[in-house]
Design a protein around this motif. Structure first.
Motif, PDB file in Angstrom:
ATOM      1  N   ALA A  14      77.095 -12.061   3.936  1.00 35.69           N
ATOM      2  CA  ALA A  14      77.096 -13.454   4.385  1.00 35.69           C
ATOM      3  C   ALA A  14      78.339 -13.772   5.201  1.00 35.69           C
ATOM      4  CB  ALA A  14      77.018 -14.382   3.169  1.00 35.69           C
ATOM      5  N   LEU A  15      79.476 -13.155   4.838  1.00 36.57           N
ATOM      6  CA  LEU A  15      80.713 -13.409   5.555  1.00 36.57           C
ATOM      7  C   LEU A  15      80.825 -12.611   6.838  1.00 36.57           C
ATOM      8  CD1 LEU A  15      83.275 -13.476   2.613  1.00 36.57           C
ATOM      9  CD2 LEU A  15      82.587 -15.403   4.016  1.00 36.57           C
ATOM     10  N   ALA A  16      80.115 -11.492   6.923  1.00 36.30           N
ATOM     11  CA  ALA A  16      80.260 -10.576   8.054  1.00 36.30           C
ATOM     12  C   ALA A  16      80.069 -11.221   9.413  1.00 36.30           C
ATOM     13  CB  ALA A  16      79.313  -9.393   7.888  1.00 36.30           C
ATOM     14  N   PRO A  17      79.041 -12.090   9.605  1.00 33.20           N
ATOM     15  CA  PRO A  17      78.876 -12.698  10.936  1.00 33.20           C
ATOM     16  C   PRO A  17      80.081 -13.500  11.380  1.00 33.20           C
ATOM     17  CG  PRO A  17      76.895 -12.993   9.599  1.00 33.20           C
ATOM     18  CD  PRO A  17      77.966 -12.463   8.690  1.00 33.20           C
ATOM     19  N   LEU A  18      80.757 -14.200  10.418  1.00 28.52           N
ATOM     20  CA  LEU A  18      81.941 -14.976  10.790  1.00 28.52           C
ATOM     21  C   LEU A  18      83.065 -14.063  11.242  1.00 28.52           C
ATOM     22  CD1 LEU A  18      82.050 -17.673   7.956  1.00 28.52           C
ATOM     23  CD2 LEU A  18      81.158 -17.903  10.267  1.00 28.52           C
ATOM     24  N   VAL A  19      83.259 -12.965  10.524  1.00 29.48           N
ATOM     25  CA  VAL A  19      84.308 -12.018  10.883  1.00 29.48           C
ATOM     26  C   VAL A  19      83.998 -11.369  12.220  1.00 29.48           C
ATOM     27  CG1 VAL A  19      85.469  -9.894  10.203  1.00 29.48           C
ATOM     28  CG2 VAL A  19      84.907 -11.597   8.466  1.00 29.48           C
ATOM     29  N   ALA A  20      82.724 -11.030  12.420  1.00 33.50           N
ATOM     30  CA  ALA A  20      82.322 -10.312  13.629  1.00 33.50           C
ATOM     31  C   ALA A  20      82.464 -11.173  14.880  1.00 33.50           C
ATOM     32  CB  ALA A  20      80.885  -9.830  13.495  1.00 33.50           C
ATOM     33  N   GLN A  21      82.461 -12.491  14.692  1.00 39.38           N
ATOM     34  CA  GLN A  21      82.457 -13.370  15.850  1.00 39.38           C
ATOM     35  C   GLN A  21      83.846 -13.929  16.185  1.00 39.38           C
ATOM     36  OE1 GLN A  21      80.055 -13.577  17.829  1.00 39.38           O
ATOM     37  NE2 GLN A  21      78.466 -12.604  16.636  1.00 39.38           N
ATOM     38  N   THR A  22      84.894 -13.294  15.699  1.00 40.40           N
ATOM     39  CA  THR A  22      86.248 -13.691  16.077  1.00 40.40           C
ATOM     40  C   THR A  22      87.013 -12.460  16.545  1.00 40.40           C
ATOM     41  OG1 THR A  22      87.000 -13.442  13.784  1.00 40.40           O
ATOM     42  CG2 THR A  22      86.372 -15.650  14.495  1.00 40.40           C
ATOM     43  N   GLY A  25      92.555 -10.391  14.706  1.00 37.05           N
ATOM     44  CA  GLY A  25      93.737 -11.189  14.418  1.00 37.05           C
ATOM     45  C   GLY A  25      93.497 -12.682  14.412  1.00 37.05           C
ATOM     46  N   TRP A  26      92.351 -13.104  14.908  1.00 39.54           N
ATOM     47  CA  TRP A  26      92.064 -14.533  14.996  1.00 39.54           C
ATOM     48  C   TRP A  26      91.279 -15.025  13.789  1.00 39.54           C
ATOM     49  CZ3 TRP A  26      93.003 -18.284  18.900  1.00 39.54           C
ATOM     50  CH2 TRP A  26      93.815 -17.822  19.932  1.00 39.54           C
ATOM     51  N   LYS A  27      91.451 -16.301  13.488  1.00 39.45           N
ATOM     52  CA  LYS A  27      90.721 -16.957  12.407  1.00 39.45           C
ATOM     53  C   LYS A  27      90.051 -18.213  12.953  1.00 39.45           C
ATOM     54  CE  LYS A  27      94.031 -15.447   8.859  1.00 39.45           C
ATOM     55  NZ  LYS A  27      93.078 -14.697   8.012  1.00 39.45           N
ATOM     56  N   MET A  28      89.041 -18.665  12.232  1.00 37.06           N
ATOM     57  CA  MET A  28      88.420 -19.925  12.634  1.00 37.06           C
ATOM     58  C   MET A  28      88.105 -20.754  11.403  1.00 37.06           C
ATOM     59  SD  MET A  28      84.486 -19.245  13.811  1.00 37.06           S
ATOM     60  CE  MET A  28      83.234 -18.697  12.657  1.00 37.06           C
ATOM     61  N   ARG A  29      88.124 -22.040  11.607  1.00 35.72           N
ATOM     62  CA  ARG A  29      87.762 -22.974  10.546  1.00 35.72           C
ATOM     63  C   ARG A  29      86.724 -23.938  11.090  1.00 35.72           C
ATOM     64  NH1 ARG A  29      91.407 -25.684   5.933  1.00 35.72           N
ATOM     65  NH2 ARG A  29      89.865 -27.161   5.122  1.00 35.72           N
ATOM     66  N   VAL A  30      85.564 -23.942  10.461  1.00 31.89           N
ATOM     67  CA  VAL A  30      84.459 -24.786  10.918  1.00 31.89           C
ATOM     68  C   VAL A  30      84.656 -26.205  10.398  1.00 31.89           C
ATOM     69  CG1 VAL A  30      81.953 -25.078  10.934  1.00 31.89           C
ATOM     70  CG2 VAL A  30      82.944 -22.783  10.913  1.00 31.89           C
ATOM     71  N   ASN A  66      95.416 -17.679  15.878  1.00 34.61           N
ATOM     72  CA  ASN A  66      95.950 -16.402  15.414  1.00 34.61           C
ATOM     73  C   ASN A  66      97.249 -16.740  14.687  1.00 34.61           C
ATOM     74  OD1 ASN A  66      97.383 -13.932  15.202  1.00 34.61           O
ATOM     75  ND2 ASN A  66      96.263 -13.091  16.946  1.00 34.61           N
ATOM     76  N   PRO A  67      97.396 -16.379  13.416  1.00 33.40           N
ATOM     77  CA  PRO A  67      98.597 -16.746  12.657  1.00 33.40           C
ATOM     78  C   PRO A  67      99.898 -16.270  13.298  1.00 33.40           C
ATOM     79  CG  PRO A  67      96.900 -15.914  11.187  1.00 33.40           C
ATOM     80  CD  PRO A  67      96.412 -15.663  12.580  1.00 33.40           C
ATOM     81  N   ALA A  68      99.799 -15.252  14.159  1.00 35.59           N
ATOM     82  CA  ALA A  68     101.000 -14.748  14.836  1.00 35.59           C
ATOM     83  C   ALA A  68     101.454 -15.660  15.968  1.00 35.59           C
ATOM     84  CB  ALA A  68     100.736 -13.343  15.386  1.00 35.59           C
ATOM     85  N   ASN A  69     100.603 -16.567  16.392  1.00 34.90           N
ATOM     86  CA  ASN A  69     100.918 -17.458  17.515  1.00 34.90           C
ATOM     87  C   ASN A  69     101.570 -18.738  17.006  1.00 34.90           C
ATOM     88  OD1 ASN A  69      99.769 -15.609  19.235  1.00 34.90           O
ATOM     89  ND2 ASN A  69      97.833 -16.713  19.449  1.00 34.90           N
ATOM     90  N   THR A  70     102.896 -18.772  17.065  1.00 37.29           N
ATOM     91  CA  THR A  70     103.633 -19.953  16.614  1.00 37.29           C
ATOM     92  C   THR A  70     104.626 -20.394  17.681  1.00 37.29           C
ATOM     93  OG1 THR A  70     105.349 -18.628  15.530  1.00 37.29           O
ATOM     94  CG2 THR A  70     103.437 -19.270  14.191  1.00 37.29           C
ATOM     95  N   ALA A  71     105.021 -21.656  17.610  1.00 34.47           N
ATOM     96  CA  ALA A  71     106.008 -22.207  18.543  1.00 34.47           C
ATOM     97  C   ALA A  71     106.908 -23.167  17.789  1.00 34.47           C
ATOM     98  CB  ALA A  71     105.311 -22.921  19.693  1.00 34.47           C
ATOM     99  N   THR A  72     108.205 -23.119  18.087  1.00 32.24           N
ATOM    100  CA  THR A  72     109.156 -24.014  17.437  1.00 32.24           C
ATOM    101  C   THR A  72     110.142 -24.576  18.461  1.00 32.24           C
ATOM    102  OG1 THR A  72     110.664 -22.173  16.951  1.00 32.24           O
ATOM    103  CG2 THR A  72     109.052 -22.747  15.250  1.00 32.24           C
ATOM    104  N   GLY A  73     110.806 -25.643  18.072  1.00 28.86           N
ATOM    105  CA  GLY A  73     111.814 -26.236  18.950  1.00 28.86           C
ATOM    106  C   GLY A  73     111.186 -26.895  20.163  1.00 28.86           C
ATOM    107  N   THR A  74     111.824 -26.712  21.313  1.00 27.65           N
ATOM    108  CA  THR A  74     111.271 -27.224  22.561  1.00 27.65           C
ATOM    109  C   THR A  74     110.459 -26.117  23.219  1.00 27.65           C
ATOM    110  OG1 THR A  74     113.253 -26.595  23.787  1.00 27.65           O
ATOM    111  CG2 THR A  74     113.185 -28.818  22.885  1.00 27.65           C
ATOM    112  N   TYR A  75     109.255 -26.455  23.677  1.00 21.29           N
ATOM    113  CA  TYR A  75     108.383 -25.440  24.270  1.00 21.29           C
ATOM    114  C   TYR A  75     107.285 -26.105  25.087  1.00 21.29           C
ATOM    115  CZ  TYR A  75     105.220 -26.580  20.349  1.00 21.29           C
ATOM    116  OH  TYR A  75     104.410 -27.233  19.443  1.00 21.29           O
TER     117      TYR A  75
END
Length: 209
Positions: A14-22, A25-30, A66-75
């Motif tokens: 049941a979870l496989a289609p969600l994993v397969a469609q990202t 490294g990326w995550k999604m929240r419906v 993607n949890p690795a994509n972060t930004a801090t300070g001025t950007y």
């Protein structure tokens, strides 16, 4: 034991289609619609790598990151969004920033989005209860509407300064918001939000100092 294993296998399937469609490294929240007057479409969300960017097909609304994509300070956060075809009514898509806890009940993020009717919108998501409006839907000629072929491309930017945030569409600053209240937290994960009933291609999603 066999029954437990069988149930576990079914859960994984049941979870496989969600994993397969990202992408890796990326995550999604419906974010499913609860409005009977504005229901989601049937079918599964697809969020895939395409060319140099990403392609989202959204029967339901979703946030992608993607949890690795972060930004801090001025950007400056940028992304170019191509709406492939309009939906039956205005639905929004664009940039997410200042995100934290995106997989849990304490999800928090700001989002700057545009729609096919030429309006832009800034909102803040704080927990599962819903989102508050930072700046209401506002029309601006900088927001491109779909052409005769049904497509429109809008380059969005969020320029985070020391005490203010500039919101930019196709090179034009459409709004400046002080970094206070709901817009105070800009450090965190960045990503994409696409509302339901939309198909959107995203290029050039990146942060610079």
């Amino acid at each position: 034991m066999k029954r437990h294993v069988h149930v576990a296998v079914l859960a994984l399937v049941a979870l496989a289609p969600l994993v397969a469609q990202t992408p890796k490294g990326w995550k999604m929240r419906v974010d499913r619609s609860t409005a009977a007057s504005d229901p989601d479409a049937p079918g599964e969300i697809k969020f895939v790598t395409m060319g140099s960017g990403f392609h989202a097909t959204n029967p339901q609304a979703a946030v992608y990151w993607n949890p690795a994509n972060t930004a801090t300070g001025t950007y400056t956060l940028k992304g170019t969004f191509t709406l492939m075809k309009p939906s039956g009514h205005a639905n929004y898509y664009g940039l997410v920033f200042g995100g934290s806890g995106l997989e849990g009940g304490q999800q928090s993020y700001l989002y700057f989005v545009v729609a096919q009717n030429g309006t832009w919108l800034i909102k803040h998501r704080d927990g599962d209860a819903g989102a508050s409006t930072v700046t209401a839907k506002t029309p601006n000629d900088a927001v491109k509407k779909p052409d005769a072929g049904g497509k429109s491309t809008n380059a969005l930017e969020v320029r985070v300064g020391a005490d203010k945030i500039d919101f930019v569409v196709n090179g034009e600053v459409v709004h400046t918001e002080p970094k206070t209240g709901a817009a105070a937290k800009t450090d965190g994960i960045y990503g994409i939000r696409v509302n339901h009933l939309l198909e959107v291609h995203v290029d050039g999603l990146a942060v610079s100092k």
